[in-house]
Design a protein around this motif. Structure first.
Motif, PDB file in Angstrom:
ATOM      1  N   THR A   1       3.313 -31.135 -44.776  1.00  0.00           N
ATOM      2  CA  THR A   1       3.841 -30.084 -43.839  1.00  0.00           C
ATOM      3  C   THR A   1       2.876 -30.173 -42.783  1.00  0.00           C
ATOM      4  O   THR A   1       3.270 -30.140 -41.197  1.00  0.00           O
ATOM      5  CB  THR A   1       4.035 -28.691 -44.240  1.00  0.00           C
ATOM      6  N   ALA A   2       1.587 -30.267 -42.682  1.00  0.00           N
ATOM      7  CA  ALA A   2       0.862 -30.184 -41.906  1.00  0.00           C
ATOM      8  C   ALA A   2       0.717 -31.279 -40.879  1.00  0.00           C
ATOM      9  O   ALA A   2       0.711 -31.479 -39.861  1.00  0.00           O
ATOM     10  CB  ALA A   2      -0.903 -29.954 -42.313  1.00  0.00           C
TER      11      ALA A   2
ATOM     12  N   TYR B   1       3.722 -30.970 -38.818  1.00  0.00           N
ATOM     13  CA  TYR B   1       4.085 -29.964 -38.081  1.00  0.00           C
ATOM     14  C   TYR B   1       2.873 -29.195 -37.216  1.00  0.00           C
ATOM     15  O   TYR B   1       3.154 -28.290 -36.481  1.00  0.00           O
ATOM     16  CB  TYR B   1       4.982 -28.827 -38.701  1.00  0.00           C
ATOM     17  N   ASP B   2       1.525 -29.611 -37.746  1.00  0.00           N
ATOM     18  CA  ASP B   2       0.534 -28.891 -37.238  1.00  0.00           C
ATOM     19  C   ASP B   2      -0.331 -29.578 -36.371  1.00  0.00           C
ATOM     20  O   ASP B   2      -0.605 -30.864 -36.721  1.00  0.00           O
ATOM     21  CB  ASP B   2      -0.329 -28.564 -38.441  1.00  0.00           C
ATOM     22  N   ARG B   3      -0.365 -29.425 -35.034  1.00  0.00           N
ATOM     23  CA  ARG B   3      -0.973 -29.956 -34.247  1.00  0.00           C
ATOM     24  C   ARG B   3      -2.432 -30.307 -34.325  1.00  0.00           C
ATOM     25  O   ARG B   3      -2.850 -31.652 -33.997  1.00  0.00           O
ATOM     26  CB  ARG B   3      -0.775 -29.252 -32.720  1.00  0.00           C
TER      27      ARG B   3
ATOM     28  N   THR C   1      -3.864 -30.630 -37.109  1.00  0.00           N
ATOM     29  CA  THR C   1      -3.882 -31.717 -38.143  1.00  0.00           C
ATOM     30  C   THR C   1      -3.558 -33.184 -37.492  1.00  0.00           C
ATOM     31  O   THR C   1      -4.212 -34.145 -37.799  1.00  0.00           O
ATOM     32  CB  THR C   1      -2.980 -31.381 -39.182  1.00  0.00           C
TER      33      THR C   1
END
Length: 421
Positions: free
Chosen positions: A376-377, A380-382, A384
């Motif tokens: 998920t990171a 979707y996680d900038r 990371t």
């Protein structure tokens, strides 16, 4: 310089990519190449434009006159084994012939060694209680080529590390939108590419029960994790896709038939992440240079006796419901780095202090929360995404700093007694 390549891979195409990439990199030095391949590699060879000869294990020792004729007609100056282990195991185990008949031609033999065999004891832990010795003749060969990645970057003894990939799978923004649009993936969605080779799936061939069990049931576990990703996540599956993965959410699951190398390259370049179940997966290696996030899932836990699951639960801070139910259904699980086989201890030296592992993310496949959170990171996680992009850039720069492949091959060729033009 005329090189005859033996690429006896029955299903996985990683060795074909290795051989073709080396041939392309040696073309500026005037190298001409011919390939001896099994039927599964024919499509890639046809697309490459290189001449090739298709052989089959059912030929047995009828392979000898075929190679005799090839040597007489093509007149190679050297023989390349891509790779050493695959050549040996298929020649001896499926053709049932002496793999070293190739020395009858008096030509230099240079093996591609993607496992760094000299770091091992020439034994593979295939499955629980099943270890296989491997012919150590490699040590008698005066030069061997280590493709990077996954090999270490440093030159050592008779091993010559060289850049495996002559090109990247990067594509421009317009082409990326075109590829994703053809699949119905919107700009705000995320695309995960999952490579699963035919050799990793259950087959009619006899195999260790533990290997068959993991080959059969691991896709169920992976599918259970992928269903937990945000609703904007699409899954692109290419080839002989297990039913469990075909059952991912409709509308976001794109099960595609085998495609050309050019098409696959575009799919990889258009992806946001690649998920692989072994570090040497060719798509994972390529993802670094395509600037696509990579996640590799392996397993270091044995779950086979009473109390193993409880100890695993304590170590991981709790087993998720998906993996707990899966363990109850599947039964004993062995450690693995080359799913569905083990190769766990065998691959330890190859992976130790290997900078490639800094360029990709890793999670234990039995850690449900860890796998879902990591993927998920990546999607979707900038922060990371930026951190892993920087790690990919550092590794790619280290690989780019290796000597030119022509120069590396020339040094290996001299050591092996092959004269360069």
């Amino acid at each position: 310089m005329r090189l005859l390549y033996f690429v006896l891979t029955p299903q996985g195409l990683g060795e074909v990519v290795i051989a073709l990439s080396l041939a392309r990199q040696l073309e500026p030095a005037g190298a001409k190449s011919h390939f001896v391949v099994l039927p599964g590699a024919e499509a890639m060879l046809r697309e490459s434009g290189h001449p090739y000869t298709v052989v089959e294990p059912s030929m047995g020792d009828a392979l000898y006159p075929v190679v005799d004729d090839l040597v007489a007609q093509f007149r190679p100056t050297g023989l390349i084994l891509a790779d050493y282990f695959t050549y040996w195991v298929i020649a001896e185990g499926q053709f049932h012939l002496d793999p070293w008949f190739i020395y009858r031609y008096g030509l230099p033999v240079i093996p591609v060694d993607q496992w760094e065999w000299d770091r091992t004891d020439f034994t593979i832990d295939i499955a629980p209680g099943l270890r296989r010795p491997v012919n150590p003749k490699l040590l008698d060969m005066p030069a061997r080529l280590h493709p990077v990645p996954l090999s270490h970057l440093e030159r050592r003894g008779a091993g010559y590390p060289y850049r495996l990939l002559a090109e990247t799978d990067r594509i421009g923004a317009a082409r990326r939108r075109e590829v994703r649009g053809s699949l119905g993936i919107d700009d705000g969605d995320r695309m995960v590419l999952l490579p699963i080779s035919g050799w990793q799936q259950p087959s009619g061939r006899p195999a260790h029960d533990s290997v068959v069990r993991l080959a059969t049931h691991t896709p169920d576990l992976l599918a259970g994790y992928l269903r937990q990703l945000p609703a904007g996540t699409h899954f692109v599956l290419v080839g002989n896709v297990p039913d469990a993965l075909r059952g991912l959410p409709a509308g976001r699951t794109h099960a595609l038939p085998p495609c050309s190398a050019r098409r696959y390259s575009a799919l990889l370049g258009a992806a946001d992440a690649v998920v692989a179940l072994t570090p040497p997966a060719m798509t994972l290696l390529r993802s670094v240079f395509a600037d696509v996030a990579g996640l590799v899932l392996t397993n270091r836990y044995t779950v086979a006796a009473d109390g193993d699951a409880d100890r695993l639960d304590a170590e991981l801070g709790g087993l998720g419901p998906t993996v707990r139910g899966w363990l109850d259904r599947v039964g004993p699980v062995h450690p693995f780095r080359l799913w569905p086989m083990s190769f766990f201890e065998f691959m330890r030296p190859l992976l130790a202090a290997n900078p490639f592992l800094d360029a990709v993310s890793h999670a234990e496949i039995l850690d449900e929360a860890g796998v879902v959170a990591t993927l998920t990171a990546l999607l979707y996680d900038r922060p990371t995404q930026d951190r892993m992009a920087a790690a990919r850039d550092r590794y790619a720069a280290a690989v780019a700093a290796l000597p030119d492949t022509v120069d590396v091959f020339a040094a290996a060729a001299r050591a092996a007694g092959l004269r360069m033009p």
